[in-house]
Structure formats: C-alpha cells, structure tokens
Motif scaffolding. Structure first.
Motif, PDB file in Angstrom:
ATOM      1  N   SER A  96      61.470  52.444  57.623  1.00 12.78           N
ATOM      2  CA  SER A  96      61.730  53.752  57.003  1.00 12.78           C
ATOM      3  C   SER A  96      60.407  54.546  56.894  1.00 12.78           C
ATOM      4  CB  SER A  96      62.355  53.546  55.624  1.00 12.78           C
ATOM      5  OG  SER A  96      62.512  54.757  54.965  1.00 12.78           O
ATOM      6  N   ARG A  99      59.254  55.989  60.233  1.00 13.20           N
ATOM      7  CA  ARG A  99      59.854  57.293  60.584  1.00 13.20           C
ATOM      8  C   ARG A  99      58.960  58.436  60.142  1.00 13.20           C
ATOM      9  NH1 ARG A  99      65.998  58.446  59.583  1.00 13.20           N
ATOM     10  NH2 ARG A  99      66.951  56.491  60.140  1.00 13.20           N
ATOM     11  N   LYS A 120      56.942  61.255  62.333  1.00  9.87           N
ATOM     12  CA  LYS A 120      57.139  62.697  62.132  1.00  9.87           C
ATOM     13  C   LYS A 120      55.845  63.394  61.723  1.00  9.87           C
ATOM     14  CE  LYS A 120      60.761  62.182  59.432  1.00  9.87           C
ATOM     15  NZ  LYS A 120      61.747  62.487  58.432  1.00  9.87           N
ATOM     16  N   SER A 133      77.035  51.407  40.672  1.00  4.84           N
ATOM     17  CA  SER A 133      77.628  52.678  41.089  1.00  4.84           C
ATOM     18  C   SER A 133      78.822  53.058  40.231  1.00  4.84           C
ATOM     19  CB  SER A 133      78.037  52.587  42.554  1.00  4.84           C
ATOM     20  OG  SER A 133      78.837  51.446  42.747  1.00  4.84           O
ATOM     21  N   HIS A 177      71.124  55.298  38.681  1.00  5.41           N
ATOM     22  CA  HIS A 177      71.968  55.247  39.882  1.00  5.41           C
ATOM     23  C   HIS A 177      71.376  56.120  40.984  1.00  5.41           C
ATOM     24  CE1 HIS A 177      76.156  56.145  41.788  1.00  5.41           C
ATOM     25  NE2 HIS A 177      75.539  55.179  42.421  1.00  5.41           N
ATOM     26  N   MET A 188      71.063  57.286  45.064  1.00  6.28           N
ATOM     27  CA  MET A 188      72.025  57.555  46.138  1.00  6.28           C
ATOM     28  C   MET A 188      71.443  57.074  47.464  1.00  6.28           C
ATOM     29  SD  MET A 188      74.483  59.147  44.549  1.00  6.28           S
ATOM     30  CE  MET A 188      74.227  58.688  42.846  1.00  6.28           C
ATOM     31  N   ASN A 189      72.319  56.749  48.368  1.00  7.79           N
ATOM     32  CA  ASN A 189      71.972  56.212  49.681  1.00  7.79           C
ATOM     33  C   ASN A 189      71.929  57.334  50.739  1.00  7.79           C
ATOM     34  OD1 ASN A 189      71.642  54.318  51.706  1.00  7.79           O
ATOM     35  ND2 ASN A 189      73.784  53.727  51.764  1.00  7.79           N
ATOM     36  N   VAL A 220      65.763  59.612  50.893  1.00 10.48           N
ATOM     37  CA  VAL A 220      66.112  60.995  51.254  1.00 10.48           C
ATOM     38  C   VAL A 220      66.809  61.741  50.110  1.00 10.48           C
ATOM     39  CG1 VAL A 220      67.454  62.405  52.885  1.00 10.48           C
ATOM     40  CG2 VAL A 220      66.423  60.264  53.661  1.00 10.48           C
ATOM     41  N   MET A 221      67.666  61.043  49.376  1.00  6.54           N
ATOM     42  CA  MET A 221      68.536  61.730  48.419  1.00  6.54           C
ATOM     43  C   MET A 221      67.795  62.029  47.116  1.00  6.54           C
ATOM     44  SD  MET A 221      71.171  61.870  50.341  1.00  6.54           S
ATOM     45  CE  MET A 221      72.625  62.255  49.409  1.00  6.54           C
ATOM     46  N   ASN A 251      80.633  58.975  41.431  1.00 10.62           N
ATOM     47  CA  ASN A 251      81.706  58.248  42.114  1.00 10.62           C
ATOM     48  C   ASN A 251      83.093  58.534  41.558  1.00 10.62           C
ATOM     49  OD1 ASN A 251      80.474  56.986  44.303  1.00 10.62           O
ATOM     50  ND2 ASN A 251      79.441  55.576  42.902  1.00 10.62           N
ATOM     51  N   MET A 306      78.283  64.651  56.158  1.00 14.26           N
ATOM     52  CA  MET A 306      79.075  63.632  56.871  1.00 14.26           C
ATOM     53  C   MET A 306      80.526  63.804  56.455  1.00 14.26           C
ATOM     54  SD  MET A 306      77.038  60.139  56.037  1.00 14.26           S
ATOM     55  CE  MET A 306      75.744  59.498  57.059  1.00 14.26           C
ATOM     56  N   LEU A 355      81.260  58.754  55.948  1.00  8.62           N
ATOM     57  CA  LEU A 355      80.517  58.436  54.715  1.00  8.62           C
ATOM     58  C   LEU A 355      80.995  57.102  54.132  1.00  8.62           C
ATOM     59  CD1 LEU A 355      78.412  59.234  52.604  1.00  8.62           C
ATOM     60  CD2 LEU A 355      80.143  60.644  51.475  1.00  8.62           C
TER      61      LEU A 355
END
Ligand code: 3HC
Length: 283
Positions: free
Chosen positions: A49, A52, A56, A119, A140, A142-143, A147-148, A190, A226, A231
């Motif tokens: 990860s 990446r 960039k 979750s 919690h 996020m996936n 990024v999130m 959720n 998505m 998703l």
C-alpha cells in the motif's frame, strides 16, 4: 492523556490498514495476530500500500522504510502491557471479541483505552467483558483504511467524555474525520449501507436486473464510486451477512432480514474478492 504506543489486534485487511495510518502519523505501532504468518501477510499488505504512494511520487522510498520501521510485529497478547491504546480488529464474532477484551483488560496498563473496530456489534456489551467499561470505545474505520476519511466513533453506555475526546483528537492526527455516534446496532454507517446492499441482492434475486445493471444504476445514477454488489464483494459477503443478522436480531424488525441469496453465496464459500468469487469473479 498522551497516546504514544498503539497496539492493533488482528493483522487482516482492516487491522493492517489501521496499523499503517498510525505508523504514517508517527505513532509506535504493535501489530498483533495469532500466527507469525498472518502478521507477515499484514506487513506485506502495508508495504505494498505504501509502495503505491512511492510510485505516485507522494512518498519517498526512504520515508516508506521509516513508516514500516514504526511497526513492530507481535504474536503475544502480553505486548499490550506497553500500549496506551489498543484497537481490536478481528472477526465480527461477539464471543471472540469478549474473550480478547477480557484478556486485554488483564494485561493492558490501567490508563489504556481499549477500542474496537467492530462494524456493528454493541460496544456496551464488548465493554462488559472488562473492569474498565468507561475506557472502552468504538473506533470504526472504513475500507480501504488508508483512503477513506471517516472514522465513526461510538460511545458505549459507560464511555467517559475524556476517552471520547482523546480518540477524537487522535483521529484528527491521522488526517481523518471523526463522527460521533451512539451505540445502536450497525451504528450509522452500516445501518444505512447494509440494507441498501441487501436490497440490491433482493433486486438481483428477483430478476429485476442483471448484476452489472444494478451496479451501473447506482454508480451512474447516484454517483456511488462502486455499485452495491461490487461493494458487497469488496467488503466480504460473510461480513455483509453478519451485519444484516446483527441488525435483524438487534432491532427485531423483519425489514432487516438478510436476503436468502446472500446466505446461499456465503454457504457456498463465495465470499467476494477475498475468496476469488462473490457476485463477480476475481483473478
Ligand atoms: N491503499 C492505499 N491507497 C489505495 C488503496 C489501498 N488499499 N486502494 C485504493 N487506493 C488509492 C489509489 O492509489 C488511488 O489514489 P490516487 O487517487 O491518489 O491515485 C485512489 O485510492 C483511488 O483508487 P483507484 O484509482 O485504484 O480506484 P478507484 O478510483 O476505483 O477507487 C476506492 C478505489 C477508493 C476503493 C473507491 O472505489 C471507493 O471509494 N469505493 C467505495 C469504498 C467504500 O464504500 N468503502 C466503505 C466500505 S464499508 C466499510 O468499510 C464499513 C465496514 O464496516 C463494512
């Protein structure tokens, strides 16, 4: 309260992501799992990860190595004795979480905060396994975690204000946005997301449209990055089912009943991306 050392319990997709973002924010991180091989896999995920970002041009190779050095692997739950904050990110199974929190409560220093990345499960119930329910909180992520931007922060019944404030500040240090919610099944994220995914699966099983069409409607019509079936595969169909079951039993309302097609896929081992096949096939 000062937080310097973080321990992440569980080196899967979420645990590795959480360890990565804390390491990038210069915290000392212990990444724990039961077996060395699983921790290694988690570290490899983090390394690729970060790679990446190097590709960039957002990070140098030297910086990547420094971030990786902030993470120490561990297969000993006793490593919790050195941590100020412990974040559990293991499977969504209450019995497993209760056992881990009971152990952590015995090992972690008195001042340590115990957080769960659950979750949908009750933070209040998880806290009941400890003698410090006021220091237990939901964090919690996020996936994909790197990024999130959102971290849903869940107050259990007994969570102290001071603990909430520490976690809120830490979240900001990760360059993420904390949102405060109370402890109800599925919290906010959720409770809203999963019924939408579940309805998309009913729509598929009733033959209203093909899977690609359902995803296209939500991507192009609602600007979702998505479609709901893509998703669902990304999150994991077993996780989706588990969350629907938590909503269904937690509210006792049939509007949350999991779609039988979702159950069928999970029974068949079609768990989404992680198993190579869910609604779609992955190579
Ligand atoms: N690590 C680091 N960076 C990553 C990454 C990862 N694992 N995955 C994607 N990225 C980065 C990419 O490098 C890229 O960065 P750039 O814009 O600077 O070039 C950016 O994210 C976008 O990635 P891609 O171009 O590869 O692909 P997409 O544009 O399709 O984006 C996505 C991928 C961010 C996953 C996007 O499709 C998305 O936002 N999907 C929805 C995700 C979502 O809804 N998550 C929540 C799930 S629910 C949840 O987690 C709760 C749980 O309790 C169930």
């Amino acid at each position: 309260m000062e937080v310097n050392k973080i321990m992440v319990i569980g080196a899967g997709q979420m645990g590795a992501g959480i360890a990565q973002v804390f390491a990038e924010a210069e915290f000392d991180v212990i990444l724990y799992d039961l077996e060395e091989g699983i921790v290694k896999k988690g570290l490899n995920k983090i390394a690729s990860s970060l790679h990446r970002q190097v590709e960039k041009g957002e990070m140098t190779g030297v910086r990547r190595e420094e971030v990786i050095k902030n993470i120490s692997p561990s297969t000993l739950l006793q490593s919790a004795k050195n941590a100020d904050l412990i974040i559990e990110a293991v499977i969504e199974n209450m019995a497993v979480k209760l056992k881990i929190f009971e152990e952590l409560d015995k090992t972690a220093p008195e001042h340590a905060i115990l957080a769960s990345n659950t979750s949908s499960l009750s933070i209040t119930e998880i806290a009941s396994a400890t003698n410090r329910p006021e220091k237990v909180i939901g964090m919690h992520f996020m996936n994909p975690v790197p990024v999130m931007k959102l971290v849903e922060i869940i107050r259990g019944l007994e969570t102290e204000d001071m603990v909430y404030e520490v976690i809120e500040e830490l979240t900001k240090k990760l360059n993420k946005v904390p949102v405060e919610v109370n402890d109800y099944p599925g919290f906010v994220s959720n409770r809203i997301l999963m019924p939408m995914i579940n309805e998309a699966i009913y729509t598929l099983s009733e033959g209203v449209a093909k899977k690609e069409a359902i995803d296209e409607v939500m991507k192009l019509g609602m600007n979702h990055p998505m479609g709901p079936l893509t998703l669902a595969d990304f999150i994991g169909l077993d996780t989706c089912l588990y969350i629907m079951e938590t909503l269904h039993s937690g509210f006792g309302d049939d509007k949350y009943r999991p779609c039988p097609l979702l159950r069928k896929y999970v029974k068949a081992g079609r768990l989404g991306r992680k198993s190579g096949r869910g609604f779609y096939t992955y190579t």
